[in-house]
Enzyme design. Structure first.
Site, PDB file in Angstrom:
ATOM      1  N   ASP A   1       0.803  -1.022   0.052  1.00 42.33           N
ATOM      2  CA  ASP A   1      -0.024   0.102   0.129  1.00 42.33           C
ATOM      3  C   ASP A   1       1.111   1.232  -0.059  1.00 42.33           C
ATOM      4  O   ASP A   1       2.127   1.191   0.465  1.00 42.33           O
ATOM      5  CB  ASP A   1      -0.716  -0.198   1.094  1.00 42.33           C
ATOM      6  CG  ASP A   1      -1.641   0.991   1.532  1.00 42.33           C
ATOM      7  OD1 ASP A   1      -2.464   1.738   0.420  1.00 42.33           O
ATOM      8  OD2 ASP A   1      -1.602   1.707   2.601  1.00 42.33           O
TER       9      ASP A   1
ATOM     10  N   ASP B   1      -0.010   5.167   0.894  1.00 44.90           N
ATOM     11  CA  ASP B   1      -0.042   6.097   1.866  1.00 44.90           C
ATOM     12  C   ASP B   1      -0.299   5.392   3.223  1.00 44.90           C
ATOM     13  O   ASP B   1      -0.926   4.418   3.538  1.00 44.90           O
ATOM     14  CB  ASP B   1      -1.717   6.842   1.674  1.00 44.90           C
ATOM     15  CG  ASP B   1      -1.801   7.554   0.061  1.00 44.90           C
ATOM     16  OD1 ASP B   1      -1.056   8.526   0.048  1.00 44.90           O
ATOM     17  OD2 ASP B   1      -2.307   7.030  -0.720  1.00 44.90           O
TER      18      ASP B   1
HETATM   19  C1  G6P Z   1      -5.547   5.878  -0.026  1.00 47.35           C
HETATM   20  C2  G6P Z   1      -5.742   6.688   0.914  1.00 47.35           C
HETATM   21  C3  G6P Z   1      -6.989   7.147   1.208  1.00 47.35           C
HETATM   22  C4  G6P Z   1      -7.442   7.867   0.221  1.00 47.35           C
HETATM   23  C5  G6P Z   1      -7.466   6.954  -1.121  1.00 47.35           C
HETATM   24  C6  G6P Z   1      -7.995   7.529  -2.537  1.00 47.35           C
HETATM   25  O1  G6P Z   1      -6.034   4.596   0.009  1.00 47.35           O
HETATM   26  O2  G6P Z   1      -5.388   5.882   2.163  1.00 47.35           O
HETATM   27  O3  G6P Z   1      -7.023   7.970   2.493  1.00 47.35           O
HETATM   28  O4  G6P Z   1      -8.791   8.109   0.212  1.00 47.35           O
HETATM   29  O5  G6P Z   1      -6.115   6.462  -1.203  1.00 47.35           O
HETATM   30  O6  G6P Z   1      -7.044   8.664  -2.578  1.00 47.35           O
HETATM   31  P1  G6P Z   1      -7.191   9.880  -4.015  1.00 47.35           P
HETATM   32  O7  G6P Z   1      -5.844  10.030  -3.911  1.00 47.35           O
HETATM   33  O8  G6P Z   1      -7.345   9.019  -5.056  1.00 47.35           O
HETATM   34  O9  G6P Z   1      -8.178  10.784  -3.648  1.00 47.35           O
HETATM   35 MG    MG Z   2      -2.723   3.038   3.473  1.00 47.83          MG
END
Ligand code: G6P
Ligand code: MG
Length: 215
Positions: free
Chosen positions: A7, A9
Site C-alpha cells: 500500500d 499512503d
Molecule cells: C488511499 C488513502 C485514502 C484515500 C484513497 C484515495 O487509500 O489511504 O485515504 O482516500 O487513497 O485517494 P485519492 O488520492 O485517489 O483521492
Molecule cells: Mg494506507
C-alpha cells in the site's frame, strides 16, 4: 520468486496529513464536524467512499454533480499539498529495505486505492523501485475488495498465494486476505487480528519469515 505488494499512503509515504487538511476544508465548507479520528476511517477508502463518510454528519442531500464538485475541489487542494513532496519524504529505512527485498529476489508492486499514486511516486522518486503499479485508476471496487491487489499480482504474473501485502489499513488487510494473500500489518493495522504478521517498523519486513506456511 515471490512478490510483495505495498500500500502507498501510510506505508511508504505519510500523506494522511494532506488528506486531512484537504478534507477538513471540504467539511468546513459544508459545516460538518471532522477530526483526526474520522480521518483515520478514510485509510484505504476511495475518494468517493471518503466523501460518504464525511457526509454521515451532513444534514441534507447532495446531488451526484455536487458530490463530484466537492471531490474535485478536495483533490485540487490535495494535489497542491502533494506538490511540496520531495524524495526526502521517503525515509532511508524504506528505501534501503526495498532495495534489500529486491536483492533477495522479491518482485515488488504498489497496490493503492489512490488515483494519485503515480504522481506521488514520481514526486518522491520511487517509481523505479516497483515492477508494477496497481492503483485507484484501474479498479472499480475499493478495499476491502481484493481487486487492487489481484490486479497487482496479475501485472506481476504471480499467483495470489505467492504474494504478501503490506498495509496500514484494516480494510487493506481484509482485502489481502479476501484475495488469498499473506497480510502484513503496519502502523494503524499493526495488531489487527486478521493480519498474518505485524511489524512495528518497516525494516522488520526483512526479519519475518514471509510466506512460511504458504509455500
Ligand atoms: C488511499 C488513502 C485514502 C484515500 C484513497 C484515495 O487509500 O489511504 O485515504 O482516500 O487513497 O485517494 P485519492 O488520492 O485517489 O483521492
Ligand atoms: Mg494506507
Amino acid at each position: 520468486m515471490k512478490a510483495l505488494i505495498f500500500d502507498l499512503d501510510g506505508v511508504l509515504v505519510f500523506t494522511d496529513k494532506f488528506h486531512y487538511e484537504a478534507w477538513k476544508k471540504t467539511a468546513d465548507k459544508l459545516g460538518v464536524y471532522f477530526d483526526e479520528v474520522i480521518n483515520n476511517r478514510l485509510r484505504g477508502v476511495s475518494r468517493a467512499g471518503s466523501l460518504e463518510i464525511i457526509l454521515e454528519r451532513y444534514d441534507g442531500e447532495l446531488s451526484a454533480t455536487e458530490k463530484d464538485a466537492l471531490m474535485e475541489e478536495k483533490n485540487n487542494t490535495y494535489l497542491r499539498l502533494l506538490d511540496a513532496m520531495t524524495p526526502a519524504d521517503v525515509s532511508n529505512e524504506v528505501r534501503s529495505t526495498l532495495n534489500e527485498l529486491r536483492q533477495r529476489g522479491f518482485a515488488l508492486a504498489i497496490g493503492s486505492s489512490s488515483k494519485n499514486a503515480g504522481f506521488i511516486l514520481q514526486k518522491v522518486q520511487l517509481s523505479g523501485a516497483f515492477d508494477a503499479v496497481s492503483d485507484g485508476n484501474n479498479i472499480t471496487r475499493s478495499k476491502p475488495d481484493p481487486e487492487v491487489f489481484l490486479k497487482a499480482a496479475s501485472l506481476l504474473g504471480k499467483a495470489p498465494h505467492d504474494c504478501a501485502v503490506v498495509e496500514d489499513a484494516e480494510a487493506g488487510i481484509d482485502a489481502a486476505k479476501a484475495g488469498g494473500m499473506t497480510a502484513v500489518g503496519i502502523g494503524d493495522a499493526a495488531g489487527y487480528a486478521k493480519a498474518d504478521y505485524t511489524i512495528r517498523s518497516f525494516r522488520e519486513l526483512l526479519e519475518i519469515e514471509l510466506f512460511s506456511g504458504y509455500c
